[in-house]
Design a protein around this motif. Structure first.
Motif: not given
Length: 122
Positions: A22-27, A38-44, A61-66, A72-74
């Motif tokens: 997940x962290x690799x795909x989303x940067x 293992x905790x993955x933190x988001x901007x919100x 299902x997990x959805x990420x608004x970018x 483009x990068x993901x």
């Protein structure tokens, strides 16, 4: 006090593999250990807490608004990995980008079969 989502547990067979995927795909920043997770933190300030569990793992299902640039990068990282992706959650439109509401969205599976979505407009 308002009510806000703080975290949710993501059941997986290998928390290191799943969290790093997940962290690799989303940067995102590297996952942080917290107890057995293992905790993955988001901007919100919401986190996904990856926790090893025995199969079978029920798909979630997990959805990420970018923003457009992050999308483009993901998306480029997905393509570079050779990751299958679809324009719809039913996986009927492979290698297409959904343009719902004037944005872009794609769906793809993580290593445990959770359906992930990246999108640019709500």
């Amino acid at each position: 006090m308002s009510v806000r989502l703080n975290h949710t547990i993501v059941w997986c067979r290998d928390k290191h593999r799943s969290a790093h995927f997940l962290v690799e795909v989303l940067g995102l920043s590297a996952p942080e250990p917290f107890g057995p997770m293992l905790i993955v933190r988001f901007d919100n300030h919401v986190s996904l807490d990856f926790y090893d569990n025995d199969p079978p793992i029920a798909s979630q299902h997990y959805a990420f608004l970018l923003d457009d640039n992050a999308f483009d990068h993901a998306f480029a990282r997905l393509e570079a990995r050779g990751q299958p992706w679809w324009a719809d959650p039913g996986k009927q439109r492979p290698k297409q980008i959904n343009d719902y509401a004037g944005g872009r969205r794609v769906y793809f599976d993580d290593p445990d079969g959770h359906l992930l979505e990246i999108f640019t407009r709500e």
